[in-house]
Design a protein around this motif. Structure first.
Motif, PDB file in Angstrom:
ATOM      1  N   ALA A  92       0.791  -1.403  -0.030  1.00  0.00           N
ATOM      2  CA  ALA A  92       0.048  -0.184   0.114  1.00  0.00           C
ATOM      3  C   ALA A  92       0.920   1.438  -0.053  1.00  0.00           C
ATOM      4  CB  ALA A  92      -0.773  -0.107   1.064  1.00  0.00           C
ATOM      5  N   ARG A  93       2.044   1.367   0.829  1.00  0.00           N
ATOM      6  CA  ARG A  93       2.766   2.442   1.106  1.00  0.00           C
ATOM      7  C   ARG A  93       3.821   2.640   0.066  1.00  0.00           C
ATOM      8  NH1 ARG A  93       1.330   4.993   5.628  1.00  0.00           N
ATOM      9  NH2 ARG A  93       2.315   6.703   4.521  1.00  0.00           N
ATOM     10  N   LEU A 108       2.503   0.226  -4.491  1.00  0.00           N
ATOM     11  CA  LEU A 108       1.377   0.672  -5.264  1.00  0.00           C
ATOM     12  C   LEU A 108       1.637   1.983  -5.746  1.00  0.00           C
ATOM     13  CD1 LEU A 108      -0.986  -0.614  -6.330  1.00  0.00           C
ATOM     14  CD2 LEU A 108      -2.250   0.156  -4.122  1.00  0.00           C
ATOM     15  N   ARG A 150       2.011   2.768  -9.863  1.00  0.00           N
ATOM     16  CA  ARG A 150       0.684   3.091 -10.092  1.00  0.00           C
ATOM     17  C   ARG A 150       0.548   3.560 -11.759  1.00  0.00           C
ATOM     18  NH1 ARG A 150       3.197   7.675  -9.315  1.00  0.00           N
ATOM     19  NH2 ARG A 150       2.180   9.821 -10.189  1.00  0.00           N
ATOM     20  N   ALA A 209      -2.053   1.881 -14.218  1.00  0.00           N
ATOM     21  CA  ALA A 209      -2.956   2.717 -15.164  1.00  0.00           C
ATOM     22  C   ALA A 209      -2.973   2.007 -16.415  1.00  0.00           C
ATOM     23  CB  ALA A 209      -2.844   4.072 -14.814  1.00  0.00           C
ATOM     24  N   LEU A 214      -7.943   7.936 -18.272  1.00  0.00           N
ATOM     25  CA  LEU A 214      -6.610   7.761 -17.430  1.00  0.00           C
ATOM     26  C   LEU A 214      -5.610   8.724 -17.896  1.00  0.00           C
ATOM     27  CD1 LEU A 214      -6.560   3.730 -17.931  1.00  0.00           C
ATOM     28  CD2 LEU A 214      -6.090   5.038 -15.636  1.00  0.00           C
ATOM     29  N   ARG A 255      -6.087  11.649 -15.773  1.00  0.00           N
ATOM     30  CA  ARG A 255      -5.591  11.691 -14.269  1.00  0.00           C
ATOM     31  C   ARG A 255      -4.116  11.423 -14.317  1.00  0.00           C
ATOM     32  NH1 ARG A 255      -9.028   9.939  -9.731  1.00  0.00           N
ATOM     33  NH2 ARG A 255     -10.893  11.217 -10.363  1.00  0.00           N
ATOM     34  N   MET A 313      -1.381  10.887  -9.596  1.00  0.00           N
ATOM     35  CA  MET A 313      -2.433  10.339  -9.048  1.00  0.00           C
ATOM     36  C   MET A 313      -1.954   9.594  -7.753  1.00  0.00           C
ATOM     37  SD  MET A 313      -5.430   8.133 -10.843  1.00  0.00           S
ATOM     38  CE  MET A 313      -4.850   6.536 -11.429  1.00  0.00           C
ATOM     39  N   ARG A 345      -2.746   7.515  -4.198  1.00  0.00           N
ATOM     40  CA  ARG A 345      -3.613   6.292  -3.894  1.00  0.00           C
ATOM     41  C   ARG A 345      -5.343   6.247  -3.699  1.00  0.00           C
ATOM     42  NH1 ARG A 345      -4.041   2.661   0.059  1.00  0.00           N
ATOM     43  NH2 ARG A 345      -3.064   3.949   1.565  1.00  0.00           N
ATOM     44  N   LEU A 374      -6.520   6.607  -7.061  1.00  0.00           N
ATOM     45  CA  LEU A 374      -6.383   5.581  -7.655  1.00  0.00           C
ATOM     46  C   LEU A 374      -7.725   4.616  -7.359  1.00  0.00           C
ATOM     47  CD1 LEU A 374      -4.872   3.426  -9.728  1.00  0.00           C
ATOM     48  CD2 LEU A 374      -3.896   2.449  -7.697  1.00  0.00           C
TER      49      LEU A 374
END
Lengths: 562, 342
Positions: free
Chosen positions: A474-475, A478, A482, A486, A548, A551, B1, B3, B6
């Motif tokens: 998570a930290r 990801l 990312r 995407a 996408l 963003r 972006m 988290r 996302l």
């Protein structure tokens, strides 16, 4: 220390790889193995089915020339996509020029154009019966020499135009993630721009280019509809030729195994091309390259090149489709918009969104698990999850049917009344399963290319500071992966909207997608009628591109370098 | 972006998806119809089935697909299959479906009377319903029909006088395969090979699509082609000025090559009675609503062909030998490869 080229780099450096254990976490590792098992099962089901009746007599007579055509097509499309995708990605990332901000996302659009539709539009425009040759003949007389469009070069051109966005997307993600410091260091040490590009930028982008090329190769390998238009007999065409020609699916699966061998070769080549040398960024996140403006004619040339590619791959075919749809409307052959159109659109969007979400989540899980370490088996399992992409959709569909039929028998034997029944064979769940088998590859390739640039030191320090794998994902992982995630969502969603054979084979009654609708009309050669739904496919595929890119638009320096 | 964004994006994808799948858009939740049909013939089934439902009250739903794929689906589903009727194009495919034990014999005096003997399975496992002719088309500006060999038109195209003037469909097309299979059946493999080699020696241009083929003849880039008659009818309807005429092949010999689309009762059907009723209706009262929109010929002599194709004139057809087309299909593809037809 030399490692076999197929190993995925991961885990903590200095650890000797063993077959099963590594420093991996059992649960995360199990997830990878399960994913691999899931992808491989339908493929194996088909292979077993095919090899059960091995018979050299059913192999097509000109298999040699089919293999040759396949190699020629792959080489041509590989070179074409690398040139278009890589070149344009570098252009829009390293320079500013007129229209650059539009081209950054517009260059992805040809991905939304199914190759078989582009192929048909191309032929109806440029082939002997089309307007271009008619014009040439009227100007230069009927004996004017014209290149043969129904040929290997024609197929290479059309496939390159629809597939280069894979390379463009992944190369661009790699370039944007690069830090300017490496580039600047090389320049300050006296390297020229070309040399820096070749010696610093390209090697850093290599894993991404390799991943993209592997996808392009597999797409090319399994394409059947488009190459057939151009009269190019590849091994995949051979699969259908044998299947439909001899009414013998088993004979066709033998050839599918050959297609798989090609795919194995592609994946091995990809690992070789990535090279054993690993480059990691010192910083976790690149700030992007410094952008320099192209002024005057250089800028307009760059803009023209980008516009030409977008036009050929997207704007012109869309224009032709609009023209056909308008003609159809003016003919008044029926309502402009079929009332069921909305239904079909909704089906397409729903199934594509589901497939994209599942594939992306799985790909992140696999990438993350490999980072946690694990043995050779795990690395091979991760590779195995990409095989589905190299199997023609129809073969996967049948593999899923066979696998579920066996499961059904097993359940009935175990005493479950009725087994799974038809819950899965003709159902959305079945389609989704087949989609995951087929499209895990693009998701994994995109995510993995992002992971490849994350320094293992980051992972190991987070773990040594006591972060749980969950928290690490998570930290650390990801956020860093990312962009790859995407791209993964984008590729799978678009692929899923365009996919045809799987839906045709596994859909339940009352379930039609736009791609099926286009196919039904195109198959009967109602191209004017098919134009509107074809535009529907394109429109749906454009949604994720826009979404996408809005963003994930790269925050870029606009430092002007004198 | 970041988290959260996302996650928001994922949620934005997932929420409508789940909402959609909840309200039956994914084909869930609809009550099944009385009859379920797998069809490899796409054209305008809604119209014919709608009429059948209006007349009988029996509801029908169908899915279309590719013949070979649908057959594999039927086989894999086995006794669980929802399908009651299997419809497909090409006699070879029908013969093959019967051979693979997915169809059940139907004995129906009505069908035996409506469908000519060579257009149905002797055991009643399948029945032809619509007929298409694969014949010669030409550009009247460049060809005098007297140039054709009226005895054996297909073989006549191997004559060197047609060099550089021919267009035909690709070897992957079942139309091409059936035509060559019928040549093997009638004239033996050696002679058939000689004919196909003759086409290749005439630099035949191979097209992947009947409509493009007709456009090429219209544009004058080839003079003669081999097409299914209904493509010409349809193209003429859209463009009456099309410079393409039809020539009924081999009228003084074996007759023009025809093929069928047809239907059979699925062996594992749970509604055989109504399924048979549908097939009977399609072969009798429903003939015109089934074939006219696609400009095909009705198989039932009692039904009249629609005006556009009636305008092509009467013709004698080659008797259809489904077993030969099916059995020799693999040999035909092999022969095409041997002759270098690609």
């Amino acid at each position: 220390m030399s490692e076999p080229a197929v190993l995925v780099d991961g885990g903590v450096p200095g650890q000797r790889r063993r077959l099963l254990t590594g420093t991996g976490r059992p649960l995360w590792s199990a997830a990878v193995l399960l994913a691999a098992l899931f992808v491989v099962t339908p493929v194996v089901a088909v292979v077993i089915d095919g090899l059960g009746s091995l018979n050299a007599e059913t192999l097509p007579r000109d298999l040699g020339s089919m293999v040759f055509s396949t190699l020629g097509l792959m080489a041509g499309v590989g070179a074409g996509t690398l040139l278009l995708g890589g070149g344009l990605a570098w252009l829009v990332t390293a320079y500013t020029f007129p229209l650059r901000n539009v081209l950054v996302w517009a260059l992805v659009l040809p991905l939304a154009m199914p190759a078989y539709i582009l192929g048909f539009v191309f032929l109806s425009t440029f082939d002997v019966g089309g307007p271009v040759q008619a014009l040439v003949r009227s100007v230069f007389g009927s004996d004017a020499w014209l290149p043969e469009v129904r040929s290997l070069p024609g197929a290479i051109l059309v496939l390159s135009l629809t597939l280069y966005p894979y390379v463009f997307l992944l190369a661009r993600a790699a370039l944007v993630e690069q830090s300017a410091t490496t580039y600047d260091a090389a320049r300050s040490l006296g390297a020229g721009r070309a040399r820096t590009l070749w010696r610093v930028v390209a090697p850093l982008a290599r894993p991404s280019l390799a991943a993209a090329l592997a996808l392009v190769m597999m797409e090319t390998l399994t394409d059947f509809a488009t190459v057939q238009y151009f009269n190019v007999q590849t091994v995949s065409v051979g699969v259908y030729l044998v299947w439909k020609g001899s009414f013998d699916f088993h004979a066709a699966t033998q050839l599918s195994v050959l297609v798989l061998l090609f795919a194995v070769a592609v994946l091995a080549a990809e690992r070789l091309f990535r090279g054993r040398s690993r480059f990691h960024q010192k910083t976790g996140r690149g700030e992007g390259l410094r952008v320099r403006p192209l002024r005057g004619w250089a800028g307009w040339t760059a803009a023209a090149a980008g516009v030409a590619v977008v036009s050929a791959g997207f704007l012109l075919p869309v224009g032709q489709l609009v023209l056909w749809a308008t003609e159809e409307f003016l003919r008044g052959a029926g309502p402009m918009i079929d009332p069921r159109f909305v239904d079909y659109l909704a089906n397409s969007i729903a199934i594509a969104a589901l497939a994209a979400a599942v594939c992306c989540a799985l790909a992140l899980t696999i990438g993350h698990s490999l980072r946690l370490g694990g043995g050779r088996l795990l690395a091979s399992a991760a590779q195995a999850t990409t095989f589905g992409y190299a199997v023609p959709g129809a073969v996967i569909g049948i593999g899923v049917l066979i696998a579920f039929a066996r499961l059904d028998e097993l359940l009935e034997w175990a005493g479950v009344p009725g087994g799974t029944g038809l819950l899965v064979t003709g159902s959305v769940a079945g389609i989704l399963c087949a989609y995951v088998v087929r499209f895990l590859a693009p998701a994994y390739q995109s995510v993995d290319a992002s992971f490849a640039k994350i320094s293992p030191a980051l992972t190991s320090s987070a773990l040594s500071l006591g972060a749980s794998p969950h928290r690490l994902l998570a930290r650390v992982h990801l956020p860093l992966a990312r962009r790859g995630a995407a791209v993964a969502v984008l590729l799978v969603a678009i692929d899923a909207v365009k996919e045809l054979p799987i839906v045709l084979l596994l859909r339940p009654f009352g379930f039609t997608t736009i791609s099926v609708w286009v196919y039904e009309l195109a198959r009967e050669n109602f191209w004017e009628k098919a134009a509107l739904p074809a535009l529907g496919i394109v429109a749906v595929a454009v949604i994720p591109v826009y979404f996408l890119f809005r963003r994930a638009a790269a925050p870029q320096h606009t430092t002007v370098v004198p | 972006m970041h988290r959260p964004k996302l996650l928001a994006a994922c949620a934005a994808l997932a929420v409508p998806t789940l909402a959609l799948s909840g309200c039956g858009v994914l084909g869930i939740g609809a009550a099944p119809a009385d009859l379920q049909i797998y069809s490899a013939r796409h054209y305008d089934l809604e119209g014919a089935f709608g009429e059948f439902t209006d007349e009988t009250g029996i509801s029908v739903e169908f899915i279309t697909g590719d013949d070979a794929e649908l057959l594999e689906r039927l086989k894999a589903e086995g006794s669980d299959t929802p399908a009651d009727v299997f419809m497909t194009v090409d006699a070879g495919n029908l013969w093959n479906a019967a051979r693979q034990d997915v169809l059940a014999p139907v004995s129906s005096a009505e069908l035996d009377e409506a469908v000519p003997e060579d257009l149905r399975d002797p055991e009643g496992q399948w029945f032809g319903l619509a007929m298409r002719a694969r014949t010669v088309t030409y550009n009247p500006d460049n060809v005098d029909p007297a140039e054709f060999d009226a005895q054996d038109t297909y073989a006549g195209l191997a004559d060197p006088k047609w060099k550089g003037r021919l267009c035909m469909r690709d070897a992957t097309s079942s139309y091409t395969q059936s035509l060559v299979a019928s040549l093997i059946d009638l004239q033996g493999r050696d002679r058939a090979l000689e004919i196909v080699k003759g086409w290749v020696a005439n630099d035949v241009q191979i097209m992947s699509n009947d409509v493009l083929l007709l456009e090429a003849i219209d544009a004058g880039s080839c003079d003669v082609g081999i097409n299914n008659h209904y493509y010409l009818a349809r193209t003429l309807e859209e463009n009456p000025d099309l410079a393409v005429d039809l020539y009924w092949a081999s009228q003084e010999g074996a007759g023009t090559h025809v093929n069928i689309s047809g239907a059979g009762l699925v062996a594992n059907s749970d509604n055989a009675e109504q399924a048979q009723q549908l097939i009977e209706w399609l072969a009798t009262k429903g003939q015109n609503s089934f074939v006219d929109a696609n400009h095909e010929f009705p198989v039932n002599p009692a039904a009249e062909p629609e005006p556009v194709i009636a305008g092509f004139g009467d013709f004698t057809r080659m008797p259809l030998n489904a077993e030969a087309y099916g059995d020799l299909n693999a040999e035909a593809t092999d022969l095409l490869a041997e002759a270098g037809y690609k």
